[in-house]
Design a protein around this motif. Sequence first.
Motif, PDB file in Angstrom:
ATOM      1  N   THR A  28      39.095  27.126 -47.377  1.00 38.27           N
ATOM      2  CA  THR A  28      40.530  27.104 -47.103  1.00 38.27           C
ATOM      3  C   THR A  28      40.943  28.348 -46.315  1.00 38.27           C
ATOM      4  O   THR A  28      41.708  28.262 -45.355  1.00 38.27           O
ATOM      5  CB  THR A  28      41.333  27.008 -48.414  1.00 38.27           C
ATOM      6  N   LEU A  29      40.416  29.497 -46.712  1.00 37.77           N
ATOM      7  CA  LEU A  29      40.707  30.736 -45.987  1.00 37.77           C
ATOM      8  C   LEU A  29      40.280  30.614 -44.529  1.00 37.77           C
ATOM      9  O   LEU A  29      41.014  31.009 -43.627  1.00 37.77           O
ATOM     10  CB  LEU A  29      40.011  31.919 -46.658  1.00 37.77           C
ATOM     11  N   SER A  30      39.124  30.042 -44.295  1.00 36.58           N
ATOM     12  CA  SER A  30      38.642  29.859 -42.928  1.00 36.58           C
ATOM     13  C   SER A  30      39.583  28.962 -42.124  1.00 36.58           C
ATOM     14  O   SER A  30      39.818  29.194 -40.936  1.00 36.58           O
ATOM     15  CB  SER A  30      37.235  29.256 -42.951  1.00 36.58           C
ATOM     16  N   ALA A  31      40.131  27.945 -42.786  1.00 34.28           N
ATOM     17  CA  ALA A  31      41.026  27.007 -42.105  1.00 34.28           C
ATOM     18  C   ALA A  31      42.356  27.642 -41.723  1.00 34.28           C
ATOM     19  O   ALA A  31      42.957  27.265 -40.718  1.00 34.28           O
ATOM     20  CB  ALA A  31      41.273  25.786 -42.985  1.00 34.28           C
ATOM     21  N   ILE A  32      42.829  28.610 -42.504  1.00 35.23           N
ATOM     22  CA  ILE A  32      44.135  29.202 -42.219  1.00 35.23           C
ATOM     23  C   ILE A  32      44.036  30.517 -41.455  1.00 35.23           C
ATOM     24  O   ILE A  32      45.047  31.037 -40.991  1.00 35.23           O
ATOM     25  CB  ILE A  32      44.972  29.406 -43.505  1.00 35.23           C
ATOM     26  N   TRP A  33      42.846  31.072 -41.301  1.00 36.92           N
ATOM     27  CA  TRP A  33      42.646  32.337 -40.596  1.00 36.92           C
ATOM     28  C   TRP A  33      42.782  32.096 -39.097  1.00 36.92           C
ATOM     29  O   TRP A  33      42.213  31.153 -38.550  1.00 36.92           O
ATOM     30  CB  TRP A  33      41.293  32.916 -40.941  1.00 36.92           C
ATOM     31  N   MET A  34      43.540  32.954 -38.425  1.00 32.66           N
ATOM     32  CA  MET A  34      43.787  32.832 -36.989  1.00 32.66           C
ATOM     33  C   MET A  34      43.258  34.094 -36.296  1.00 32.66           C
ATOM     34  O   MET A  34      44.030  34.972 -35.922  1.00 32.66           O
ATOM     35  CB  MET A  34      45.292  32.646 -36.744  1.00 32.66           C
ATOM     36  N   PRO A  35      41.941  34.193 -36.096  1.00 33.35           N
ATOM     37  CA  PRO A  35      41.359  35.407 -35.529  1.00 33.35           C
ATOM     38  C   PRO A  35      41.690  35.607 -34.053  1.00 33.35           C
ATOM     39  O   PRO A  35      41.530  36.704 -33.528  1.00 33.35           O
ATOM     40  CB  PRO A  35      39.853  35.207 -35.725  1.00 33.35           C
ATOM     41  N   PHE A  36      42.172  34.558 -33.389  1.00 32.30           N
ATOM     42  CA  PHE A  36      42.505  34.652 -31.971  1.00 32.30           C
ATOM     43  C   PHE A  36      43.827  35.377 -31.733  1.00 32.30           C
ATOM     44  O   PHE A  36      44.177  35.679 -30.598  1.00 32.30           O
ATOM     45  CB  PHE A  36      42.552  33.254 -31.331  1.00 32.30           C
ATOM     46  N   ILE A  37      44.563  35.672 -32.798  1.00 31.56           N
ATOM     47  CA  ILE A  37      45.809  36.447 -32.705  1.00 31.56           C
ATOM     48  C   ILE A  37      45.452  37.925 -32.831  1.00 31.56           C
ATOM     49  O   ILE A  37      44.691  38.309 -33.723  1.00 31.56           O
ATOM     50  CB  ILE A  37      46.797  36.056 -33.823  1.00 31.56           C
ATOM     51  N   LEU A  38      46.012  38.763 -31.974  1.00 30.08           N
ATOM     52  CA  LEU A  38      45.761  40.196 -32.007  1.00 30.08           C
ATOM     53  C   LEU A  38      46.004  40.751 -33.402  1.00 30.08           C
ATOM     54  O   LEU A  38      47.063  40.527 -33.974  1.00 30.08           O
ATOM     55  CB  LEU A  38      46.662  40.908 -30.993  1.00 30.08           C
ATOM     56  N   SER A  39      45.055  41.427 -33.964  1.00 26.77           N
ATOM     57  CA  SER A  39      45.005  42.005 -35.316  1.00 26.77           C
ATOM     58  C   SER A  39      44.879  40.951 -36.411  1.00 26.77           C
ATOM     59  O   SER A  39      44.874  41.280 -37.584  1.00 26.77           O
ATOM     60  CB  SER A  39      46.185  42.955 -35.594  1.00 26.77           C
ATOM     61  N   GLY A  40      44.752  39.681 -36.038  1.00 29.62           N
ATOM     62  CA  GLY A  40      44.549  38.603 -36.999  1.00 29.62           C
ATOM     63  C   GLY A  40      45.850  38.067 -37.556  1.00 29.62           C
ATOM     64  O   GLY A  40      46.856  38.763 -37.611  1.00 29.62           O
ATOM     65  N   ALA A  41      45.811  36.806 -37.949  1.00 29.19           N
ATOM     66  CA  ALA A  41      46.985  36.156 -38.536  1.00 29.19           C
ATOM     67  C   ALA A  41      46.513  35.106 -39.526  1.00 29.19           C
ATOM     68  O   ALA A  41      45.363  34.662 -39.471  1.00 29.19           O
ATOM     69  CB  ALA A  41      47.833  35.504 -37.444  1.00 29.19           C
ATOM     70  N   VAL A  42      47.391  34.736 -40.431  1.00 26.51           N
ATOM     71  CA  VAL A  42      47.116  33.643 -41.357  1.00 26.51           C
ATOM     72  C   VAL A  42      48.214  32.598 -41.216  1.00 26.51           C
ATOM     73  O   VAL A  42      49.376  32.928 -40.966  1.00 26.51           O
ATOM     74  CB  VAL A  42      47.013  34.104 -42.834  1.00 26.51           C
ATOM     75  N   PHE A  43      47.811  31.331 -41.348  1.00 27.54           N
ATOM     76  CA  PHE A  43      48.761  30.232 -41.334  1.00 27.54           C
ATOM     77  C   PHE A  43      49.251  30.026 -42.757  1.00 27.54           C
ATOM     78  O   PHE A  43      48.452  29.858 -43.679  1.00 27.54           O
ATOM     79  CB  PHE A  43      48.100  28.951 -40.809  1.00 27.54           C
ATOM     80  N   VAL A  44      50.553  30.081 -42.952  1.00 23.40           N
ATOM     81  CA  VAL A  44      51.152  29.884 -44.271  1.00 23.40           C
ATOM     82  C   VAL A  44      51.849  28.528 -44.245  1.00 23.40           C
ATOM     83  O   VAL A  44      52.866  28.367 -43.562  1.00 23.40           O
ATOM     84  CB  VAL A  44      52.157  31.005 -44.612  1.00 23.40           C
ATOM     85  N   PRO A  45      51.300  27.529 -44.954  1.00 20.24           N
ATOM     86  CA  PRO A  45      51.861  26.185 -44.892  1.00 20.24           C
ATOM     87  C   PRO A  45      53.183  26.064 -45.642  1.00 20.24           C
ATOM     88  O   PRO A  45      53.499  26.855 -46.538  1.00 20.24           O
ATOM     89  CB  PRO A  45      50.780  25.335 -45.556  1.00 20.24           C
ATOM     90  N   ASP A  46      53.941  25.052 -45.242  1.00 17.38           N
ATOM     91  CA  ASP A  46      55.150  24.632 -45.933  1.00 17.38           C
ATOM     92  C   ASP A  46      56.282  25.658 -45.958  1.00 17.38           C
ATOM     93  O   ASP A  46      57.133  25.615 -46.839  1.00 17.38           O
ATOM     94  CB  ASP A  46      54.822  24.193 -47.371  1.00 17.38           C
TER      95      ASP A  46
END
Length: 115
Positions: A18-36
């Motif tokens: 799940t962490l891998s699915a929400i991790w956005m490494p292509f964003i500078l300094s990293g980002a996470v997708f927070v659903p809902d």
Amino acid sequence: MQIVKGRVLPLVIDNAETLSAIWMPFILSGAVFVPDVENACLGEPIFLLLLLPGATERIPACGQVVWVNPAGTAARQGIGVRLQDADGAARTAIEKCLENLPAPEGRELFIQERF
């Protein structure tokens, strides 16, 4: 003591997939997708309280909304929060959890199935 402005969002991630699915490494300094998450604006400050797989304590991380999937679109509703923690503790902890896990294919479908 730093004063936190903006919304506080707890985010509990049960497993590395799940962490891998929400991790956005292509964003500078990293980002996470927070659903809902509703009614978020680009640039809005967010304070995340991350509980990563296998952890017993939450990792606090300041961030900023850099991605919005509104309700009613084909993708899962939620926001992408770019991490801004000064020492990189959240990003380091996330990358450590993911170091032996391959990135999933079909990331959008995976996010919908996991949450």
